[in-house]
Enzyme design. Structure first.
Site, PDB file in Angstrom:
ATOM      1  CG  HIS A 146      16.957  53.715  19.300  1.00  0.00           C
ATOM      2  ND1 HIS A 146      16.750  52.573  20.037  1.00  0.00           N
ATOM      3  CD2 HIS A 146      17.591  53.333  18.169  1.00  0.00           C
ATOM      4  CE1 HIS A 146      17.261  51.544  19.391  1.00  0.00           C
ATOM      5  NE2 HIS A 146      17.772  51.975  18.251  1.00  0.00           N
ATOM      6  CE  LYS A 337      14.091  54.654  35.164  1.00  0.00           C
ATOM      7  NZ  LYS A 337      13.753  53.795  34.043  1.00  0.00           N
ATOM      8  NE  ARG A 338      23.651  58.295  31.252  1.00  0.00           N
ATOM      9  CZ  ARG A 338      24.460  58.592  30.243  1.00  0.00           C
ATOM     10  NH1 ARG A 338      24.894  57.620  29.435  1.00  0.00           N
ATOM     11  NH2 ARG A 338      24.876  59.824  30.023  1.00  0.00           N
ATOM     12  CE  LYS A 343      16.382  57.625  30.880  1.00  0.00           C
ATOM     13  NZ  LYS A 343      15.815  56.282  30.571  1.00  0.00           N
TER      14      LYS A 343
HETATM   15  C1  PLP Z   1      19.119  48.343  31.283  1.00  0.00           C
HETATM   16  C2  PLP Z   1      20.077  49.415  31.608  1.00  0.00           C
HETATM   17  C3  PLP Z   1      19.784  50.741  31.283  1.00  0.00           C
HETATM   18  C4  PLP Z   1      18.467  51.171  30.659  1.00  0.00           C
HETATM   19  O1  PLP Z   1      17.575  51.470  31.722  1.00  0.00           O
HETATM   20  P1  PLP Z   1      16.187  52.236  31.446  1.00  0.00           P
HETATM   21  O2  PLP Z   1      15.483  52.172  32.772  1.00  0.00           O
HETATM   22  O3  PLP Z   1      15.464  51.455  30.399  1.00  0.00           O
HETATM   23  O4  PLP Z   1      16.531  53.614  31.044  1.00  0.00           O
HETATM   24  C5  PLP Z   1      20.702  51.723  31.597  1.00  0.00           C
HETATM   25  N1  PLP Z   1      21.874  51.410  32.218  1.00  0.00           N
HETATM   26  C6  PLP Z   1      22.176  50.146  32.561  1.00  0.00           C
HETATM   27  C7  PLP Z   1      23.480  49.873  33.259  1.00  0.00           C
HETATM   28  C8  PLP Z   1      21.303  49.098  32.277  1.00  0.00           C
HETATM   29  O5  PLP Z   1      21.619  47.842  32.611  1.00  0.00           O
END
Ligand code: PLP
Length: 610
Positions: A146, A337-338, A343
């Site tokens: 991952h 996102k986190r 990011k």
């Molecule tokens: C889909 C999702 C993520 C992943 O988001 P990315 O932009 O791919 O890092 C993280 N948290 C939540 C709550 C999500 O629904």
């Protein structure tokens, strides 16, 4: 203790179960200790053992080598493998058929101890020969990687493994011994490869490289997007790829259209079903039928009405949770996102500051009003991520309270980002921010959820963004900045962020505000660590990408001002993202890795569409 979660799927006649485990003490209370008055010891054993499954370690893409975490990984692995073997033996007599009946997919290296655990059970408990057990093990396991970020890779100290799991360590030594014999036979004279590929790293303190163990013990190794799978082959596991090229493959991630369209965005789901039927729920490629409506005026009006109503309901959520007003007539620009430096939420923040300065400098009543929403959790120990959240909140306070700009630019940090909030936010978004440093984001799935809901992406050539570009076409996405190879070349040449700052008037002004406490008047020096990182090493190349990002944002505004053009882009994003269904992903795992075929489960009574 086992807990079974029913997984009914969608419109199926069967229900699968997801088995979860919780650590439960076999003895509630030790009466001997109690009787001697040692009340702590009487319940200590229960507390210590039940702690094993009390917390989910909260890091995202970061390895924290705690003893409790290793115990947790082992408990969950051991319970699962013993349970799988028990069930297999209930219906089968010949253990040699195990790989024909069982497939175990390692979701990252967190459960990689399953490899020595299955070996232990077959060799020690079932009295099998080592080589037969190894053949069964490697035919059973598949490994999904991952991330290639070095700080995220699991490497357990050998000393900890020796203390907690001495038999597993012996088995890992034997696996490594046989593995290195194979390497030596395949690459004669290449002694350098033996230490480079060893499952046990021996430079200084000894560690077990769990990604190497997972690759050696599996018949399949995959990444989660095309670029990421290539990086796994060419960097992290390059030596393994040369040894076993046939093991390596890609499985691009996907998202479920039942949650991320039908449940989250029932209005758009209904419009789509009116246009192309409801087949898309089980075959997302059927969204392709929307292409013919992309320029249909009546359809476009309905499309915009639905987006607007999603923005109104998001405004209600934001008002109820944050007591902040959100204007549904503004462009909703979202990065959720986190929080992680790779990011680049900070790049979005720098753009917001530059936009603020631009609006102050040249007021223009025809300007597109924009609401920038940032949401995401930081791991509790990630100090820099928390400082970035603080900066975003401080920028928001200044920008939102400036009467010269606040009818054109609003900034909102939403705390407690979670799936239920994502379900409200994503359908309301016009613009999806997917701006990670190229080469760092393995896939992303947020990017897919936004595209499916008709948000247009502004993003880098990273993770699955590249495949979204291939699907929607370059006229329907805003791509900017360095690609993965550019980033590597730039770093090899000796990256100097000041070169990019000197070249850009706008970047200079933004950096000056941050460096002179414009957003931290009450706490001078608060953002100094951020300023020094960006002007010093800038590990994630924000300075190098800034100007290209700002230009791409200008192109976004130009496109957004033309309503018909924007709506067409939005419709084509939805029409062309059928690839990103998790149904497609799972089908590929089933056929390419697990060797299982679909079976229709007949039903006397067909379930009705709810
Ligand atoms: C889909 C999702 C993520 C992943 O988001 P990315 O932009 O791919 O890092 C993280 N948290 C939540 C709550 C999500 O629904």
């Amino acid at each position: 203790m086992a807990y079974d979660i029913p997984v009914p799927g969608y419109m199926t006649n069967n229900v699968n179960t997801l088995r979860l485990w919780s650590a439960k003490a076999s003895e509630e209370f030790n009466l001997d200790y109690f009787n001697t008055g040692d009340y702590m010891s009487a319940c200590e054993s229960k507390v210590v053992s039940e702690n094993i499954t009390k917390v989910l370690y909260p890091n995202d893409n970061f390895f924290e080598g705690r003893e409790l975490r290793l115990k947790q990984e082992y408990l969950l692995v051991s319970a699962s493998i013993q349970d799988i073997l028990r069930r297999f033996k209930a219906d089968n007599s010949d253990i040699k058929t195990f790989p024909d009946k069982v497939a175990i997919q390692l979701n990252d290296t967190h459960p990689a101890l399953a490899i020595p655990e299955l070996m232990r059970l077959m060799v020690d408990e079932e009295d099998m020969e080592w080589k037969d057990a190894w053949d069964i093990t490697t035919r059973t396991f598949g490994y999904t990687n991952h991330t290639v970020l070095p700080e995220a890779l699991e490497e357990w100290p050998l000393s900890l493994m020796a203390k907690l799991l001495p038999r597993h360590l012996e088995i890992i030594y034997m696996i490594n011994h046989n593995f290195l014999k194979e390497v030596a036979a395949c690459f004669p004279g290449r002694d350098d490869l033996l230490s480079r590929m060893s499952i046990i790293s021996e430079n200084g303190e000894k560690y077990i490289r769990m990604a190497y163990l997972a690759a050696a013990g599996s018949h399949s190794v995959n990444g989660v997007a095309e670029l990421h799978s290539r990086l796994v082959r060419e960097t992290l596991l390059n030596d393994f790829y040369k040894l076993w090229p046939e093991k390596f493959n890609n499985k691009t991630n996907g998202v479920t259209p039942r949650r991320w369209m039908r449940a989250a965005n029932p209005g758009l789901a209904a419009l789509i079903t009116d246009a192309v039927g409801d087949g898309w729920l089980k075959d997302l490629e059927m969204l392709r039928g929307l292409e013919e409506f992309a320029e249909d005026e009546e359809f476009q009006n309905q499309w915009r009405e639905i987006k607007l109503s999603c923005k109104h309901s998001l405004a209600d959520v934001v008002w109820n949770e944050e007591w902040v007003e959100l204007h549904p007539d503004s462009m909703i620009d979202v990065q959720v996102k986190r929080i992680h430096e790779y990011k680049r939420q900070l790049l979005f923040a720098l753009f917001i500051v530059s936009k603020y300065l631009e609006i102050k400098r040249s007021p223009d009543p025809r300007r597109v009003p924009r609401t920038c929403i940032i949401g995401g959790k930081a791991a509790p120990g990630y100090v820099r991520a928390k400082l970035i959240i603080k900066l975003i909140n401080n920028i928001a306070r200044i920008v939102n309270n400036d009467p010269a700009t606040n009818s054109f630019l609003k900034v909102l940090f939403l705390p407690n980002y979670r799936v239920s909030l994502a379900e409200r936010l994503i359908p309301a978004a016009d613009l999806s921010e997917q701006i990670s440093t190229a080469g760092k984001e393995a896939s992303g799935t947020g990017n897919m959820k936004f595209a499916l809901n008709g948000a247009v992406t502004i993003g880098t050539l990273d993770g699955a963004n590249i495949e979204i570009l291939e699907e929607v076409g370059k006229e329907n996405i805003f791509i900017f900045g360095l690609n993965q190879e550019d980033v590597v070349n730039l770093k090899n040449r000796g990256y100097k962020p000041e070169v990019y700052i000197k070249k850009s008037q706008s970047l200079q002004e933004v950096m000056r505000l941050i460096g002179t406490d414009y957003f931290s008047t009450e706490e001078p020096g608060l953002f100094k660590p951020i300023y020094e990182e960006l002007t010093g090493s800038d590990a994630y190349c924000l300075m190098a990408d800034f100007d290209a990002y700002v230009s791409a944002q200008s192109a976004v505004e130009k496109a957004y001002r033309d309503k018909k053009c924007w709506t067409k882009m939005s419709i084509l994003n939805v029409a062309r993202c059928g690839k990103f269904s998790s149904d497609r992903t799972i089908r590929e795992y089933a056929s390419d890795i697990w060797n299982v075929e679909r079976v229709d489960i007949p039903s006397s009574k067909k379930p009705e569409l709810l």
